[in-house]
Design an enzyme around this catalytic site. Structure first.
Site, short mmCIF file in Angstrom:
data_model
loop_
_atom_site.label_atom_id
_atom_site.label_comp_id
_atom_site.label_asym_id
_atom_site.label_seq_id
_atom_site.Cartn_x
_atom_site.Cartn_y
_atom_site.Cartn_z
N GLU A 276 0.81 -1.23 -0.15
CA GLU A 276 -0.11 0.02 0.00
C GLU A 276 0.93 1.20 -0.15
O GLU A 276 0.79 1.91 0.95
CB GLU A 276 -0.93 0.00 1.16
CG GLU A 276 -1.90 -1.21 1.24
CD GLU A 276 -2.79 -1.19 2.25
OE1 GLU A 276 -3.23 0.07 3.01
OE2 GLU A 276 -3.93 -2.04 2.45
N GLU B 270 -5.09 -8.71 1.18
CA GLU B 270 -5.69 -8.42 2.34
C GLU B 270 -7.14 -8.16 2.22
O GLU B 270 -7.48 -7.60 1.24
CB GLU B 270 -5.05 -7.07 3.04
CG GLU B 270 -3.77 -7.36 3.50
CD GLU B 270 -3.16 -5.72 4.18
OE1 GLU B 270 -4.07 -5.05 4.45
OE2 GLU B 270 -1.87 -5.96 4.22
C1 FCB Z 1 -4.22 -2.09 5.57
C2 FCB Z 1 -2.86 -2.28 6.08
C3 FCB Z 1 -2.52 -3.44 7.18
C4 FCB Z 1 -3.88 -3.11 8.10
C5 FCB Z 1 -5.18 -2.98 7.40
C6 FCB Z 1 -6.38 -2.89 8.29
O1 FCB Z 1 -4.12 -0.69 4.90
O2 FCB Z 1 -1.91 -2.75 5.05
O3 FCB Z 1 -1.51 -3.32 7.66
O4 FCB Z 1 -3.75 -2.05 8.78
O5 FCB Z 1 -5.10 -1.99 6.48
#
Ligand code: FCB
Length: 462
Positions: free
Chosen positions: A175, A369
């Site tokens: 990110e 994620e």
């Molecule tokens: C993302 C991050 C991760 C975590 C999630 C909830 O932005 O990559 O580390 O904080 O959100």
């Protein structure tokens, strides 16, 4: 990896054979042991100690103590049937001075972790940079300094040299939008700067660091190399209003096109280049950088949490994390929310995946994620987190639907394996499928973990 059309029988869904199931974490969020074996402070150690920056002054000093408990954590993953584990490398463990000599003891930890994973049949997936920049590098400008991109590639080379014989799958950055805009423009993430020029310099140096690291990883024998982005699905308040559509295009520009176009199409979009110029950051872009940044990747990592909605309006903008967005305003959405107040709507995930496969065809994707924080309560060794099960199930159905319509998604990693340090929210928000009692470090499988284990076991949902 091959893609096979996913099966659908009634409401039961099955994913293609070979679909990768797993969970993700990040070094600063779970490891603790911030002063052990030669690790130096990262920007998050500093930021967490800056009064008023993190909820109740929480730090990652102990976190989930995973540095010492990794064996038990890996055993737990094996019990759940997790096939892929995405973790990140703490840069200040490997290179305590940011650049220069390698700290063997720092690498030893990941060496042990990787061996433990492999012994349990779990494929390790290493992210090089999940936000814990050595503080010594921030002191020299951090991501506004071009050298940092080259130092990231040095970190990549040192890490793949030690782990590349056993780690097949690598991710350069996690990110980078957050690193650049939350870290250098909005100041709500480390290093806490509020300077849009610095943020755009950071954008370019992060991308350059990505491209250089792709080269270093490949030279070191990495089999699969990727980049993880947090991509946005932005909807117009009024789909029939061309001004709202233009506002969407601008916001999506900063979140999506600014990153995807240079990596997958070889150049920044013209409107984003104009923002570099407007904020006086275009000097960072040098001849030849485009080609480095566009080094082919094997798949795109997609992190997804929530949809957004914007409209065109005079005298407003997208806020400090979205510099250069005058005339575009985020608007409230009438949707259920998580404990983060993040709106929940799985159909937006489906729309994003379709959009990505249409706009950037031929790019395999992996969901690196996806998950949600809820106000979990542990009662008699049980966390009945039905909201989280609903969130995960809804989003998995969205992934499946997108795949059925042609999106090339190769795997899904839940965020997160463990409750952990949620950055500016400290330990106040719980994203784990496993509950962590921070006083005792006791782990308890939530209902969502048991549910997820069943999903993995049947390669789908019933
Ligand atoms: C993302 C991050 C991760 C975590 C999630 C909830 O932005 O990559 O580390 O904080 O959100």
């Amino acid at each position: 990896m091959t893609t096979v059309a996913p099966d659908q029988v009634g409401t039961a869904l099955r994913f293609p054979q070979g679909f990768r199931w797993g969970a993700a974490t990040a070094s600063y969020q779970i490891e603790g042991a911030t002063q052990e074996d030669g690790r130096t402070p990262s920007i998050w150690d500093t930021f967490a100690r800056t009064p008023g920056k993190v909820f109740e002054g929480h730090t990652g000093d102990v976190a989930c103590d995973h540095y010492h408990r990794y064996r038990d954590d890996v055993a737990m993953m094996a019990e759940l049937g997790i096939g892929t584990y995405r973790f990140s490398i703490a840069w200040p463990r490997i290179k305590p001075d940011g650049s220069g000599p390698v700290n063997g003891r720092g690498l030893d930890f990941y060496d042990r972790l990787v061996d433990e994973l492999l012994a349990k049949g779990i494929a390790p997936m290493a992210t090089l940079y999940h936000w814990d920049l050595p503080q010594v590098l921030e002191d020299r400008g951090g991501w506004t300094n071009r050298d940092t991109a080259y130092y990231l590639a040095d970190l990549a080379a040192a890490t793949v040299a030690r782990l590349g014989d056993r780690v097949a799958t690598w991710t350069t950055l996690n990110e980078p939008w957050c690193s650049a805009f939350l870290g250098y423009a909005a100041g709500v993430h480390a290093p806490g700067r509020e300077d849009p020029t610095a943020a755009f310099e950071a954008v370019h140096h992060l991308l350059l660091g990505h491209g250089l690291s792709v080269q270093a990883l490949r030279a070191g024998g990495a089999r699969e190399v990727s980049l993880t982005l947090n991509l946005a699905r932005v909807r117009p308040d009024d789909p029939a209003d061309p001004h709202d559509l233009a506002a969407v295009h601008l916001i999506e520009g900063l979140h999506n096109r600014l990153w995807l176009d240079p990596v997958l199409r070889g150049a920044y979009p013209a409107d984003m280049l104009a923002l570099f110029r407007r904020f006086g950051a275009d000097h960072a872009i040098r001849p030849g950088d485009d080609a480095i940044i566009a080094a082919p990747i094997d798949f795109l990592g997609v992190n997804y949490y929530q949809p957004a909605r914007v409209r065109a309006a005079l005298g407003v903008d997208g806020g400090p994390a979205n510099p250069g967005t005058e005339g575009a305003e985020y608007v409230a959405q009438d949707l259920p929310v998580t404990a983060m107040d993040w709106p929940v709507d799985p159909s937006s995930f489906y729309e994003l995946l379709i959009r990505l496969s249409t706009d950037y065809p031929g790019t395999p994707m992996m969901i690196t994620e996806n998950g949600a924080a809820y106000d979990d309560v542990l009662v008699e060794d049980r966390v009945a987190d039905t909201d989280r099960v609903g969130f995960l199930a809804g989003h998995l159905r969205a992934v499946h639907q997108a795949m059925a319509e042609g999106a090339d998604v190769r795997g899904y990693l839940a965020w997160s394996l463990l409750d952990n340090y949620e950055w500016g929210y400290g330990y106040g928000k719980r994203f784990g499928i496993v509950h962590v009692d921070y006083d005792t470090q006791r782990r308890t499988l939530k209902d969502s973990a048991r549910w997820y284990a069943a999903v993995i076991g049947r390669n789908g949902l019933d």
